[in-house]
Design a protein around this motif. Structure first.
Motif, PDB file in Angstrom:
ATOM      1  N   ASP A  15      18.543  -3.563  66.604  1.00 60.83           N
ATOM      2  CA  ASP A  15      18.866  -4.453  67.583  1.00 60.83           C
ATOM      3  C   ASP A  15      20.230  -3.516  68.088  1.00 60.83           C
ATOM      4  N   PRO A  16      20.126  -3.475  69.277  1.00 65.73           N
ATOM      5  CA  PRO A  16      21.165  -2.824  69.831  1.00 65.73           C
ATOM      6  C   PRO A  16      22.571  -3.476  70.249  1.00 65.73           C
ATOM      7  N   GLY A  17      22.224  -4.941  70.153  1.00 66.57           N
ATOM      8  CA  GLY A  17      23.428  -5.731  70.504  1.00 66.57           C
ATOM      9  C   GLY A  17      23.104  -6.031  72.058  1.00 66.57           C
ATOM     10  N   LEU A  18      24.223  -6.603  72.673  1.00 68.44           N
ATOM     11  CA  LEU A  18      24.055  -7.103  73.958  1.00 68.44           C
ATOM     12  C   LEU A  18      24.551  -6.150  74.851  1.00 68.44           C
ATOM     13  N   ASP A  19      25.814  -5.846  74.907  1.00 65.72           N
ATOM     14  CA  ASP A  19      26.428  -4.999  75.874  1.00 65.72           C
ATOM     15  C   ASP A  19      27.367  -3.786  75.504  1.00 65.72           C
ATOM     16  N   ASP A  20      26.402  -2.993  74.546  1.00 68.22           N
ATOM     17  CA  ASP A  20      26.983  -1.783  73.991  1.00 68.22           C
ATOM     18  C   ASP A  20      26.206  -0.522  74.454  1.00 68.22           C
ATOM     19  N   PRO A  21      26.816   0.202  75.530  1.00 66.61           N
ATOM     20  CA  PRO A  21      26.027   1.376  75.743  1.00 66.61           C
ATOM     21  C   PRO A  21      26.028   2.543  74.691  1.00 66.61           C
ATOM     22  N   ARG A  27      16.642   5.087  69.711  1.00 60.17           N
ATOM     23  CA  ARG A  27      15.822   6.400  69.249  1.00 60.17           C
ATOM     24  C   ARG A  27      15.473   7.137  70.488  1.00 60.17           C
ATOM     25  N   TRP A  28      16.023   8.355  70.751  1.00 59.51           N
ATOM     26  CA  TRP A  28      15.806   9.027  71.835  1.00 59.51           C
ATOM     27  C   TRP A  28      15.341  10.328  71.567  1.00 59.51           C
ATOM     28  N   ARG A  29      14.008  10.856  71.652  1.00 54.49           N
ATOM     29  CA  ARG A  29      13.525  12.018  71.204  1.00 54.49           C
ATOM     30  C   ARG A  29      12.847  12.581  72.546  1.00 54.49           C
ATOM     31  N   ALA A  30      13.696  13.677  73.252  1.00 55.17           N
ATOM     32  CA  ALA A  30      13.457  14.189  74.270  1.00 55.17           C
ATOM     33  C   ALA A  30      12.526  15.304  74.109  1.00 55.17           C
ATOM     34  N   ASP A  31      11.577  15.783  74.961  1.00 63.22           N
ATOM     35  CA  ASP A  31      10.828  16.893  74.616  1.00 63.22           C
ATOM     36  C   ASP A  31       9.841  16.745  73.211  1.00 63.22           C
ATOM     37  N   HIS A  32       9.172  15.719  73.098  1.00 60.82           N
ATOM     38  CA  HIS A  32       8.551  15.488  71.705  1.00 60.82           C
ATOM     39  C   HIS A  32       7.185  15.259  72.061  1.00 60.82           C
ATOM     40  N   TRP A  33       6.442  15.286  71.027  1.00 61.73           N
ATOM     41  CA  TRP A  33       4.836  14.993  70.914  1.00 61.73           C
ATOM     42  C   TRP A  33       4.729  13.654  70.282  1.00 61.73           C
ATOM     43  N   LEU A  34       4.075  12.912  71.050  1.00 65.05           N
ATOM     44  CA  LEU A  34       3.450  11.573  70.147  1.00 65.05           C
ATOM     45  C   LEU A  34       2.049  11.700  69.850  1.00 65.05           C
ATOM     46  N   LEU A  35       1.896  11.853  68.647  1.00 63.57           N
ATOM     47  CA  LEU A  35       0.401  12.029  68.159  1.00 63.57           C
ATOM     48  C   LEU A  35      -0.354  10.794  67.674  1.00 63.57           C
ATOM     49  N   ILE A  36      -1.413  10.570  68.523  1.00 54.10           N
ATOM     50  CA  ILE A  36      -2.263   9.412  68.261  1.00 54.10           C
ATOM     51  C   ILE A  36      -3.615   9.703  67.540  1.00 54.10           C
ATOM     52  N   GLY A  37      -3.795   8.956  66.598  1.00 53.79           N
ATOM     53  CA  GLY A  37      -5.139   9.131  65.906  1.00 53.79           C
ATOM     54  C   GLY A  37      -6.426   8.554  66.472  1.00 53.79           C
ATOM     55  N   GLY A 398      24.636  11.389  81.294  1.00 50.81           N
ATOM     56  CA  GLY A 398      24.372  10.526  79.952  1.00 50.81           C
ATOM     57  C   GLY A 398      23.036   9.578  79.851  1.00 50.81           C
ATOM     58  N   LEU A 399      22.600   9.428  78.816  1.00 47.27           N
ATOM     59  CA  LEU A 399      21.380   8.795  78.706  1.00 47.27           C
ATOM     60  C   LEU A 399      21.320   7.414  79.041  1.00 47.27           C
ATOM     61  N   HIS A 400      22.365   6.744  78.927  1.00 42.75           N
ATOM     62  CA  HIS A 400      22.567   5.106  78.942  1.00 42.75           C
ATOM     63  C   HIS A 400      22.448   4.827  80.702  1.00 42.75           C
ATOM     64  N   GLU A 401      23.193   5.821  81.451  1.00 40.96           N
ATOM     65  CA  GLU A 401      23.138   5.867  82.689  1.00 40.96           C
ATOM     66  C   GLU A 401      22.079   6.152  83.541  1.00 40.96           C
ATOM     67  N   ARG A 402      21.503   7.228  83.002  1.00 44.16           N
ATOM     68  CA  ARG A 402      20.187   7.500  83.481  1.00 44.16           C
ATOM     69  C   ARG A 402      19.016   6.333  83.408  1.00 44.16           C
TER      70      ARG A 402
END
Ligand code: GUN
Ligand code: ZN
Length: 431
Positions: A15-21, A27-37, A398-402
């Protein structure tokens, strides 16, 4: 076929709380592969390109998220979305009840359910707690449509035995028999669960609410969905017709309707005792900001809910709400809380529409996450559509702004693909 998707992956581990960027749990994983069975579940997430035995799909430069969860929405109300000029009780009489009455017809119920489920997918929503109408056939149609699509849907026939037009009223015995038959047919099949659905306290007799409590108790794994304390006229009316109850919420508590799988929409006009009893029961609030603004119902106090330990999910509440888009819903949620001086982070908003909602619904192992073993209900989004959003995206630091700019400026037009259990059920047309 085993499928691997290449994209920028975002989900939550806490849980990231309410107001903290800068919150943990993102969990940020840029340029990754999601593998689906082949079973439609997530196998792994990795930076390495998988082998030739995987069907590889290129969504580089796009955002991949768990599918959104809409924790409170009315299928038959797509027909009255964006209706002018009323508040809750007039709106029900003027627009909603006439539209719901049309679903007495089985063909109309099937059309409505299929259009609605396809519309959810086209907005990036893969799971929902849905109100049908009082007609058992409207719940059958939703269950059938959700089963065919493999979607996680919680729904049930609406219970309503007074203070509504006669053609929309049931009675305790018929309703109980219909609910039991629906439970038999659908509960636990595929990814379906039965939700005992008294519309709201004002349209059910004490006897019917007691029956709802018995039905909930006799049906392991069933949900309870209803409305509570949405509008001040409604609250006054409920006080009049249930003079012995301590509060609106207490009407439900007395009938055993509050438990860990209870979803109460709105909860704007609750007090601290109500919040304590929700927290003690493990029941949660579906915050419906678009609907609350549109119907002029009031401003939900998320901080107070959190302080009492009440979980909060986000919901469109269409047709009181004006869009099925959870992005628009989240943007409205931000604005409602800003009026109370709270600046929700993009993480708080997204969490409440994915992992947070899943956990509140006791579905945390199945949906709302990109964890291996979860069902691959995922959505793929363009970061920006149109020149204004593209310029803003290019300038984001930055990621939060984006992510925040994406969330505030985006809608269903940003959605590229929506997958349920790995299968692409919505794909935006090229061009
Ligand atoms: N309260 C009782 N029924 C409804 C409904 O259909 N929509 C909303 N927003 N509130 C309700
Ligand atoms: Zn509602």
């Amino acid at each position: 076929m085993k499928t691997a998707i290449h994209a920028d992956l975002l989900d939550f581990t806490a849980d990231p709380g309410l107001d903290d960027p800068a919150a943990c749990g993102v969990r940020w994983r840029a340029d990754h592969w999601l593998l689906i069975g082949e079973d439609g579940r997530i196998v792994a997430v990795q930076p390495e390109t998988p082998g030739d035995d995987w069907q590889r799909i290129d969504h580089r430069g796009r955002l991949l998220l768990p599918g959104f969860i809409d924790s409170h929405v009315h299928a038959p109300q797509l027909d009255v979305i964006a209706s002018w000029g009323t508040q809750l009780l007039d709106w029900l009489q003027t627009y909603t009840f006439p539209a719901e009455a049309r679903l007495a017809d089985g063909a109309e119920a099937a059309r409505c359910a299929n259009d609605f489920l396809d519309a959810l997918l086209a907005h990036g929503t893969t799971a929902a707690a849905v109100f049908a109408t009082v007609h058992a056939g409207s719940a059958d149609a939703l269950f059938e449509g959700a089963l065919a699509r493999g979607m996680r849907v919680l729904t049930g026939k609406v219970l309503m035995d007074r203070h509504a037009p006669p053609d929309l009223c049931d009675d305790v015995d018929t309703a109980l028999a219909e609910c039991r038959a629906l439970v038999q047919r659908w509960h636990g099949r595929g990814r379906l669960a039965y939700a005992v659905t008294p519309r709201f306290a004002a349209t059910s007799s004490d006897a019917q609410l007691a029956m709802a409590g018995r039905l909930l108790a006799e049906t392991p794994g069933a949900y309870l969905q209803t409305h509570v304390a949405e509008n001040l006229d409604e609250v006054r009316w409920v006080r009049q017709i249930f003079p012995d109850a301590r509060s609106y919420l207490d009407v439900y508590a007395r009938h055993g309707l509050l438990g860990p799988r209870s979803v109460l929409a709105h909860g704007i006009w609750l007090d601290d005792d109500d919040r304590r009893s929700l927290a003690a029961a493990g029941a949660h609030i579906a915050f419906c900001p678009s609907s609350n603004l549109f119907l002029g119902s009031g401003l939900f106090d998320w901080r107070a809910a959190r302080a009492s330990g009440v979980a909060v999910s986000l919901a469109s509440d269409v047709g009181g709400g004006t869009s099925l888009s959870m992005l628009r819903t989240l943007a409205d949620g931000y604005k409602v809380q800003a009026l109370a001086g709270l600046r929700l982070s993009a993480w708080a908003l997204l969490h409440a529409a994915t992992r947070g909602a899943a956990q509140a619904l006791e579905l945390g192992g199945e949906i709302g996450t990109l964890e291996p073993g979860a069902v691959a209900d995922v959505t793929i989004w363009d970061w920006a559509c149109g020149p204004v959003a593209k310029r803003r995206d290019a300038l984001a630091r930055g990621l939060h702004e984006r992510v925040f700019a994406w969330l505030m400026l985006g809608d269903e037009r940003n959605l590229v693909e929506c997958r349920v259990a790995g299968k692409a059920l919505f794909q935006r047309m090229a061009g």
